[in-house]
Design an enzyme around this catalytic site. Structure first.
Site, PDB file in Angstrom:
ATOM      1  CB  SER A  55      -0.957  -0.005   1.191  1.00 29.30           C
ATOM      2  OG  SER A  55      -0.254  -0.194   2.402  1.00 29.30           O
ATOM      3  CG  HIS A  87      -3.733  -0.630  -2.355  1.00 29.47           C
ATOM      4  ND1 HIS A  87      -4.181   0.664  -2.290  1.00 29.47           N
ATOM      5  CD2 HIS A  87      -3.462  -1.001  -1.078  1.00 29.47           C
ATOM      6  CE1 HIS A  87      -4.176   1.080  -1.033  1.00 29.47           C
ATOM      7  NE2 HIS A  87      -3.740   0.078  -0.278  1.00 29.47           N
ATOM      8  CE  LYS A  90      -7.462   1.109   0.719  1.00 30.37           C
ATOM      9  NZ  LYS A  90      -6.992   0.180   1.727  1.00 30.37           N
TER      10      LYS A  90
HETATM   11  C1  LIG Z   1      -6.765   0.107   3.079  1.00 29.70           C
HETATM   12  C2  LIG Z   1      -6.225  -1.241   3.415  1.00 29.70           C
HETATM   13  C3  LIG Z   1      -6.866  -2.062   4.339  1.00 29.70           C
HETATM   14  C4  LIG Z   1      -7.996  -1.559   5.183  1.00 29.70           C
HETATM   15  O1  LIG Z   1      -9.195  -1.575   4.500  1.00 29.70           O
HETATM   16  P1  LIG Z   1     -10.389  -0.676   5.075  1.00 29.70           P
HETATM   17  O2  LIG Z   1     -11.590  -1.231   4.407  1.00 29.70           O
HETATM   18  O3  LIG Z   1     -10.072   0.715   4.710  1.00 29.70           O
HETATM   19  O4  LIG Z   1     -10.407  -0.900   6.555  1.00 29.70           O
HETATM   20  C5  LIG Z   1      -6.398  -3.335   4.502  1.00 29.70           C
HETATM   21  N1  LIG Z   1      -5.320  -3.779   3.833  1.00 29.70           N
HETATM   22  C6  LIG Z   1      -4.654  -3.012   2.965  1.00 29.70           C
HETATM   23  C7  LIG Z   1      -3.477  -3.553   2.243  1.00 29.70           C
HETATM   24  C8  LIG Z   1      -5.093  -1.712   2.744  1.00 29.70           C
HETATM   25  O5  LIG Z   1      -4.424  -0.918   1.914  1.00 29.70           O
END
Ligand SMILES: *Cc1c(COP(=O)(O)O)cnc(C)c1O
Length: 380
Positions: free
Chosen positions: A179, A207, A238
């Site tokens: 990320s 992602h 995302k």
């Molecule tokens: C954003 C993210 C999460 C968290 O997801 P949310 O739904 O925002 O809680 C988990 N793992 C990764 C790799 C992320 O980038």
């Protein structure tokens, strides 16, 4: 006597380290542009990679379901919060991932805590890439299993740790796309090592979904390893442009999570309208290839332009294109100067990233235009 709840010292220290975090109040949806303090900014820090978060079809689906189901789901999935929209979305996500089942979670953070805790505990071991997302790290620590971190994207480092582990269950956990760095885990190599050591591989592709793979199936699809990743996590906040998360896998895995994953059991279900909006988003994400293609074009344009000006880019072919700065204060100052020039780009500092690797985390989206990329490079 020292005061146990003297909070000001820790806050002052964080400020002094230039790691103090502050929120900006958005006055409009942060898409290609953001509006902060009445100032229009080009937004290069969101995770809405396909530009779907504010898409009219999602908004319409959301409103229609809210008319039908109201706003709150009223209870957890296991009590009476599980609507036909949730159920249909789980079936569609399972099909999208080529798995028998999928299970919705209220956030990705909770999905990761829930899965790891449900699968390993005392007497087991969990192995994590050093640069995994905080939710995976927290899930591993909270599980009670022995916790090991292997070198970033390094299958041989993982193999050495697995060889020395004499435990009941071994769970290997990795981000699909990292990320904060934008690079991608070598899934075939990791799967080889897991198979040699009777370990299970869990991939969190928050992602990658929507961005990688021909139909947006993420890094597992792009690397052709669908059948070798027993536990696949995706998030909906995302590229899907909505909110929530899912786990895809076997019938037994999903039933295990329904029975044992505490962050699944003891929380209120997502609003049904969010599930309905995600059903709409899944169709666009899968079928409308032009967003992925446009995004790839923008990534290439950014990397070429940045390389021509001698910027040090990270090894990333994804929309996450960080510029490594190093010093926390310098990263923060750059971010503030870019803000004055009309760009919204956050300075990511420790503890989110390792010491000495503060960076500007630039993210690109299909909602950007080529001229936006050129303006960004000029300003940098
Ligand atoms: C954003 C993210 C999460 C968290 O997801 P949310 O739904 O925002 O809680 C988990 N793992 C990764 C790799 C992320 O980038």
């Amino acid at each position: 006597m020292t005061q146990p709840f003297d909070l000001s010292a820790a806050l002052a220290e964080r400020r002094q380290l230039r790691r103090y975090r502050q929120r900006l109040e958005q006055q409009a949806p942060a898409g290609r542009e953001a509006l902060v303090d009445g100032q229009r900014l080009l937004n290069f820090c969101g995770n809405d990679y396909l530009g779907l978060a504010n898409h009219p079809q999602l908004v319409t689906a959301f409103k229609k379901a809210a008319d039908e189901f109201g706003v709150g789901s009223g209870a957890s999935h296991l009590v009476c919060g599980h609507s036909h929209y949730h159920h249909a979305l789980e079936e569609q996500l399972a099909a999208f991932c080529g798995r028998p089942r999928a299970l919705l979670f209220s956030t990705g953070y909770m999905a990761n805590l829930g899965v790891i805790q449900a699968l390993v505990g005392k007497g087991d071991a969990v192995f994590e890439d050093r640069l995994n997302h905080a939710s995976l790290i927290d899930g591993g620590l909270a599980s009670g299993a022995r916790f090991r971190r292997y070198q970033h994207v390094h299958a041989a480092s993982l193999a050495a740790q697995l060889a020395g582990a004499d435990v009941r269950r071994k769970l290997v956990v990795t981000d699909g796309v990292f990320s904060m760095d934008g690079d991608v885990a070598p899934l075939a190599e990791l799967a080889d090592v897991c198979e040699q050591h009777q370990a299970w591989l869990m991939v969190d592709d928050a992602h990658g979904f929507g961005v990688l793979g021909e139909h947006g199936g993420g890094c597992v699809a792009a690397q052709g390893v669908q059948a070798r990743v027993p536990v696949l996590v995706g998030t909906l906040g995302k590229a899907f442009g909505t909110f929530g998360a899912f786990v895809a896998g076997s019938d037994e895995l999903i039933e295990t999570l329904i029975q044992f994953a505490r962050p699944y059991i003891y929380t209120t279900a997502l609003p049904a309208a969010v599930a309905a909006a995600t059903l709409a988003s899944l169709v666009l994400l899968r079928e409308e290839h032009w967003r992925r293609e446009k995004l790839q074009g923008l990534i290439a344009r950014f990397r070429l332009g940045a390389a021509q000006r001698g910027f040090q880019l990270m090894d990333s072919a994804t929309p996450i294109q960080p510029l490594l700065i190093g010093d926390d204060g310098e990263a923060l100052a750059l971010s503030q100067r870019l803000l004055q020039r009309g760009f919204l780009i956050s300075a990511i500092r420790p503890p989110t990233v390792p010491e000495g690797t503060a960076r500007l985390r630039i993210t690109l989206s299909a909602s950007h235009e080529p001229e936006d990329i050129d303006r960004l490079i000029e300003s940098l």
